[in-house]
Design a protein around this motif. Structure first.
Motif, PDB file in Angstrom:
ATOM      1  N   ARG A   1      12.116 -10.513-103.032  1.00 25.78           N
ATOM      2  CA  ARG A   1      11.865 -10.566-104.769  1.00 25.78           C
ATOM      3  C   ARG A   1      11.271 -11.831-105.153  1.00 25.78           C
ATOM      4  O   ARG A   1      10.548 -11.706-105.973  1.00 25.78           O
ATOM      5  CB  ARG A   1      13.184 -10.298-105.266  1.00 25.78           C
TER       6      ARG A   1
ATOM      7  N   THR B   1       7.589 -11.864-104.481  1.00 23.91           N
ATOM      8  CA  THR B   1       6.916 -10.980-105.422  1.00 23.91           C
ATOM      9  C   THR B   1       6.792 -11.631-106.760  1.00 23.91           C
ATOM     10  O   THR B   1       5.643 -11.633-107.280  1.00 23.91           O
ATOM     11  CB  THR B   1       7.708  -9.662-105.322  1.00 23.91           C
ATOM     12  N   ALA B   2       7.856 -12.349-106.996  1.00 20.41           N
ATOM     13  CA  ALA B   2       7.681 -12.779-108.445  1.00 20.41           C
ATOM     14  C   ALA B   2       6.745 -14.117-108.455  1.00 20.41           C
ATOM     15  O   ALA B   2       6.121 -14.292-109.320  1.00 20.41           O
ATOM     16  CB  ALA B   2       9.065 -13.484-109.012  1.00 20.41           C
TER      17      ALA B   2
ATOM     18  N   ALA C   1       3.268 -12.737-108.243  1.00 15.29           N
ATOM     19  CA  ALA C   1       2.801 -11.918-109.384  1.00 15.29           C
ATOM     20  C   ALA C   1       2.287 -13.106-110.526  1.00 15.29           C
ATOM     21  O   ALA C   1       1.459 -13.016-111.238  1.00 15.29           O
ATOM     22  CB  ALA C   1       4.002 -11.134-110.017  1.00 15.29           C
ATOM     23  N   ALA C   2       3.161 -14.192-110.493  1.00 18.00           N
ATOM     24  CA  ALA C   2       3.105 -15.298-111.412  1.00 18.00           C
ATOM     25  C   ALA C   2       1.850 -15.969-111.206  1.00 18.00           C
ATOM     26  O   ALA C   2       0.787 -16.302-112.057  1.00 18.00           O
ATOM     27  CB  ALA C   2       4.252 -16.042-111.683  1.00 18.00           C
TER      28      ALA C   2
ATOM     29  N   SER D   1      -0.873 -14.955-109.771  1.00 17.15           N
ATOM     30  CA  SER D   1      -1.919 -14.070-110.109  1.00 17.15           C
ATOM     31  C   SER D   1      -2.253 -13.968-111.372  1.00 17.15           C
ATOM     32  O   SER D   1      -3.334 -14.207-111.719  1.00 17.15           O
ATOM     33  CB  SER D   1      -1.655 -12.593-109.556  1.00 17.15           C
ATOM     34  N   ALA D   2      -1.405 -13.886-112.187  1.00 16.22           N
ATOM     35  CA  ALA D   2      -1.432 -14.009-113.831  1.00 16.22           C
ATOM     36  C   ALA D   2      -2.142 -15.229-114.059  1.00 16.22           C
ATOM     37  O   ALA D   2      -3.018 -15.476-115.226  1.00 16.22           O
ATOM     38  CB  ALA D   2      -0.131 -13.683-114.526  1.00 16.22           C
TER      39      ALA D   2
ATOM     40  N   ALA E   1      -7.158 -13.963-108.312  1.00 16.26           N
ATOM     41  CA  ALA E   1      -5.910 -13.071-108.606  1.00 16.26           C
ATOM     42  C   ALA E   1      -5.961 -11.894-107.733  1.00 16.26           C
ATOM     43  O   ALA E   1      -4.707 -11.456-107.227  1.00 16.26           O
ATOM     44  CB  ALA E   1      -6.145 -12.561-110.103  1.00 16.26           C
TER      45      ALA E   1
ATOM     46  N   SER F   1      -2.622 -10.610-105.428  1.00 15.81           N
ATOM     47  CA  SER F   1      -1.778  -9.568-105.288  1.00 15.81           C
ATOM     48  C   SER F   1      -2.090  -8.712-103.988  1.00 15.81           C
ATOM     49  O   SER F   1      -1.058  -8.283-103.664  1.00 15.81           O
ATOM     50  CB  SER F   1      -2.897  -8.587-106.494  1.00 15.81           C
TER      51      SER F   1
ATOM     52  N   LEU G   1       0.623  -9.733-101.669  1.00 19.55           N
ATOM     53  CA  LEU G   1       2.028  -9.334-101.975  1.00 19.55           C
ATOM     54  C   LEU G   1       2.291  -7.839-101.124  1.00 19.55           C
ATOM     55  O   LEU G   1       3.429  -7.820-100.782  1.00 19.55           O
ATOM     56  CB  LEU G   1       1.993  -8.723-103.558  1.00 19.55           C
TER      57      LEU G   1
END
Length: 262
Positions: free
Chosen positions: A18, A21-22, A25-26, A28-29, A110, A114, A117
């Motif tokens: 987890r 993943t967080a 994702a952060a 990538s954004a 990005a 992703s 992941l």
């Protein structure tokens, strides 16, 4: 540096998968954010947050590897660093795909974050159980593993300087832009090639001796640059590969040495 304080708490609380993943994702954004608004202050904030997220990604990977590794920890980390260096070398040329204009470079970053992941989110491998770890100060860490701490410290100083100035140094020697980029890649490629042999040796001999020999060898190569700056470009590439092969091994050896001591 901020991430080194915050990220372990998140990993302990939510687990490796987890947390990874967080963080990914952060990242990538944030990568997409650079292309939305080109502003120095805005980019400064993005760089700060991106540094925290990327540190979290590396922390998850390296702590998970340490948990899974046994007596062959040196080889495990050498392969990990090898994969990392190969990716960095290839990444130098991604700028040629879409150039530097518009959203394309940030979109590529990005996309790669992703995609990264997927193997973690779908892995069948059991992740380490979240545990409360003892807080360590620098003095305590140095008392437990002085060589590991010193190796990680100076590895960071040297690697940071190398990535910042190697291409500039190549241009000052009269290389073209393409040759200067290849000069950097030669060092990274040398690091990738020599990672496993050095890791293999460190699992069979005292890691401190291997780190010592790698440091002395890299120092001699650096000194020889002052003597041979008028030599041919291929020779300079070979010297860069030898330097990278030795100096990029120090970090992995330092991590393995520190974990061994604990």
């Amino acid at each position: 540096i901020i991430g080194a304080v915050w990220c372990p708490r998140l990993i302990e609380q939510f687990g490796h998968i987890r947390a990874f993943t967080a963080f990914a994702a952060a990242s990538s954004a944030l990568a997409l954010g650079y292309g939305l608004w080109i502003n120095p202050v805005f980019w400064l904030v993005l760089r700060l947050l991106n540094g925290i997220a990327l540190l979290g990604i590396y922390m998850v990977i390296e702590s998970w590897l340490n948990h899974r590794a046994g007596h062959d920890r040196g080889q495990v980390f050498s392969i990990y660093v090898m994969v990392n260096l190969v990716a960095i070398a290839i990444g130098q040329y991604l700028i040629l795909v879409k150039g530097v204009d518009g959203m394309a470079p940030f979109a590529i970053a990005a996309i790669l974050l992703s995609v990264g992941l997927l193997p973690i989110a779908l892995t069948p491998v059991t992740q380490p159980e979240p545990i409360r770890t003892e807080r360590l100060g620098i003095k305590r860490l140095y008392a437990v593993s002085p060589v590991g701490l010193a190796g990680a410290l100076f590895s960071g100083l040297i690697n940071g300087s190398f990535y910042s100035f190697a291409a500039i140094y190549g241009r000052l020697l009269g290389m073209t832009d393409g040759q200067a980029a290849s000069f950097v890649v030669a060092a990274i490629a040398g690091g990738a090639i020599l990672q496993w042999p050095i890791g293999w040796l460190s699992d069979r001999f005292d890691r401190r001796y291997i780190m010592f020999c790698a440091s002395i060898g890299a120092s001699l190569i650096l000194a020889s640059f002052n003597w041979l700056t008028t030599t041919s470009v291929p020779t300079l590439f070979a010297m860069a590969a030898g330097f990278g092969g030795l100096i990029f091994s120090i970090y992995g050896l330092s991590v393995a040495q520190t974990y061994d001591r604990f």
